[in-house]
Design a protein around this motif. Structure first.
Motif, mmCIF file in Angstrom:
data_model
loop_
_atom_site.group_PDB
_atom_site.id
_atom_site.type_symbol
_atom_site.label_atom_id
_atom_site.label_comp_id
_atom_site.label_asym_id
_atom_site.label_seq_id
_atom_site.Cartn_x
_atom_site.Cartn_y
_atom_site.Cartn_z
ATOM 1 N N ARG A 231 -2.783 50.940 -42.018
ATOM 2 C CA ARG A 231 -3.537 51.950 -41.265
ATOM 3 C C ARG A 231 -3.583 51.528 -39.799
ATOM 4 N NH1 ARG A 231 -9.029 53.092 -43.894
ATOM 5 N NH2 ARG A 231 -7.578 53.838 -45.482
ATOM 6 N N GLN A 331 3.527 63.374 -30.358
ATOM 7 C CA GLN A 331 2.968 64.471 -31.158
ATOM 8 C C GLN A 331 3.452 64.374 -32.608
ATOM 9 O OE1 GLN A 331 4.442 68.432 -30.210
ATOM 10 N NE2 GLN A 331 2.384 69.287 -30.467
ATOM 11 N N GLU A 336 -2.504 64.628 -34.640
ATOM 12 C CA GLU A 336 -3.365 65.167 -35.692
ATOM 13 C C GLU A 336 -3.939 66.500 -35.216
ATOM 14 O OE1 GLU A 336 -6.434 62.343 -36.429
ATOM 15 O OE2 GLU A 336 -7.386 62.588 -34.474
ATOM 16 N N PHE A 337 -4.371 67.282 -36.173
ATOM 17 C CA PHE A 337 -4.846 68.631 -35.847
ATOM 18 C C PHE A 337 -6.100 68.574 -34.971
ATOM 19 C CE2 PHE A 337 -7.828 72.093 -36.781
ATOM 20 C CZ PHE A 337 -7.070 73.170 -36.369
ATOM 21 N N HIS A 338 -6.119 69.481 -33.995
ATOM 22 C CA HIS A 338 -7.283 69.664 -33.132
ATOM 23 C C HIS A 338 -7.388 71.150 -32.824
ATOM 24 C CE1 HIS A 338 -9.761 69.520 -29.432
ATOM 25 N NE2 HIS A 338 -10.264 68.410 -29.961
ATOM 26 N N THR A 342 -2.777 69.566 -30.511
ATOM 27 C CA THR A 342 -2.500 68.329 -31.245
ATOM 28 C C THR A 342 -3.117 67.162 -30.496
ATOM 29 O OG1 THR A 342 -0.396 69.221 -32.061
ATOM 30 C CG2 THR A 342 -0.704 66.838 -32.189
ATOM 31 N N ARG A 343 -3.962 66.404 -31.184
ATOM 32 C CA ARG A 343 -4.648 65.266 -30.580
ATOM 33 C C ARG A 343 -3.941 63.978 -30.982
ATOM 34 N NH1 ARG A 343 -8.651 61.700 -32.542
ATOM 35 N NH2 ARG A 343 -10.164 60.968 -30.978
ATOM 36 N N LYS A 345 -3.929 60.339 -32.048
ATOM 37 C CA LYS A 345 -4.940 59.551 -32.748
ATOM 38 C C LYS A 345 -5.322 58.280 -32.009
ATOM 39 C CE LYS A 345 -2.533 59.480 -36.580
ATOM 40 N NZ LYS A 345 -2.149 59.187 -37.973
#
Length: 392
Positions: A231, A331, A336-338, A342-343, A345
């Motif tokens: 992670r 991207q 990640e979804f925002h 796209t944000r 992480k």
């Protein structure tokens, strides 16, 4: 046969020839028909003995050449072991000026090993501890083995970290100190936590452990193992000839990295997330498990594709084009979804973007500000970059 023995044989042969010459000049002179056979016989003996001596010397020269090749190969083997050692090793003179450095030391100090040579080690000590470092070195180097002690090292362009120094003194035949050998070990914030129960076949068993690294911490690279990111995000960089950092990879969840996966002499892995969780696999473990090897092959293939994309980005002539394609890659890799788009992480600094695009931080700040003013990007409250919908 050595040179002294050959010289003695040559001296004996010269004495015999001299006696033959004196006999030939003796009075009354012997008949020529009696002198010639004796002379030819003596010359024949001399010639044979010289031939034997020459053959022995030639054989010894060949043996010496073989030994020299073996010694050179042995020296190269030890040099390779020094360079590939997982720990950071340095050799300095008695005043602490660096003479030799292995790859791990270059990575730890964030500078190529070539640029390390000739620099005083004290310049990589945190400024507030340099006076104490010099005093400690002067006080302890009188012994054959200096007790370990802790200092805060300051890598080139990085944050200081606590390290343990192990030093030994090298002396000449008369007992005088000639150099110092150093081992540098970073005292990290790693902690071991058990891996939860996994269902996928490529996961390690329950008795394995995840190693955790904090953001900005340099991850050690063992040539006999490979890291898998459980992670988080890891930044892979190298140092170019000008001393600037160059991005060579971004490793996210389930991706691999390690010293055995690169041919770069200077290679550094840095944790980019607040917490990076890693699992270490030995090369022997991978080789003995065909399913694991197949799974890792697919992940290495993913890294290869990312490397090709980075190469394509570096090939762009205009900096703004490099930045645009880098944002597209980010991207894809860490997006990640925002609600606005796209944000990313992971929060990347302007310096990170500049290194990835081979430009200056000032230029990158100007380009990012322009994209923000044009409404193509934004930043959330944690300064994470957001790529707006329809703009990329």
């Amino acid at each position: 046969m050595n040179v002294d023995i050959f010289a003695r044989q040559m001296e004996a042969l010269n004495l015999r020839l001299n006696k033959l010459y004196q006999g030939a000049n003796a009075s009354p002179s012997p008949p020529i028909e009696h002198l010639l056979p004796v002379a030819f016989k003596e010359l024949g003996i001399v010639s044979e003995e010289l031939q034997v001596a020459v053959e022995e010397l030639c054989q010894q020269n060949q043996e010496l050449a073989v030994v020299q090749v073996q010694l050179q190969a042995e020296r190269q083997r030890y040099q390779d072991l020094f360079q590939l050692a997982p720990e950071a090793y340095l050799v300095t003179d008695i005043n602490g000026k660096i003479r030799e450095a292995n790859r791990a030391a270059a990575l730890l100090l964030n500078i190529s090993d070539e640029h390390l040579i000739g620099k005083p080690l004290v310049v990589f000590v945190a400024s507030e501890e340099r006076w104490q470092f010099r005093n400690e070195l002067n006080r302890k180097r009188a012994g054959d083995r200096i007790p370990d002690w802790k200092v805060h090292l300051q890598p080139r362009g990085g944050e200081p970290f606590e390290a343990m120094l192990t030093v030994s003194v090298v002396r000449d035949g008369e007992g005088r100190p000639t150099s110092l050998r150093w081992m540098l070990r970073q005292i990290g914030t790693r902690e071991l936590i058990p891996i939860p129960q996994q269902t996928n076949n490529d996961a390690k068993s329950l008795d394995s452990a995840i190693q955790v690294y904090a953001k900005g911490e340099i991850i050690p690279l063992n040539p006999q193992s490979i890291w898998q990111v459980h992670r988080g995000l890891v930044k892979l960089t190298t140092i170019c000839e000008t001393g600037e950092e160059v991005l060579v990879g971004l490793v996210g969840d389930k991706m691999l990295f390690g010293a055995s996966l690169t041919a770069l002499k200077t290679y550094q892995a840095t944790a980019m997330s607040k917490q990076v969780q890693l699992v270490e696999f030995s090369l022997a473990e991978i080789a003995s498990d065909p399913h694991l090897a197949q799974t890792f092959f697919e992940q290495i293939n993913r890294r290869l594709k990312q490397t090709e994309l980075l190469l394509a980005i570096f090939a762009k002539r205009r900096v703004q084009d490099r930045l645009q394609h880098l944002l597209l890659l980010l991207q894809q890799e860490i997006g990640e979804f925002h609600k606005e788009g796209t944000r990313l992480k992971v929060r990347l600094t302007h310096e990170d973007f500049a290194n990835a695009c081979s430009t200056t931080r000032v230029t990158m700040t100007r380009l990012l500000l322009r994209l923000q003013q044009d409404g193509k990007i934004a930043f959330d409250s944690d300064r994470h970059l957001i790529l707006k919908y329809g703009c990329f």
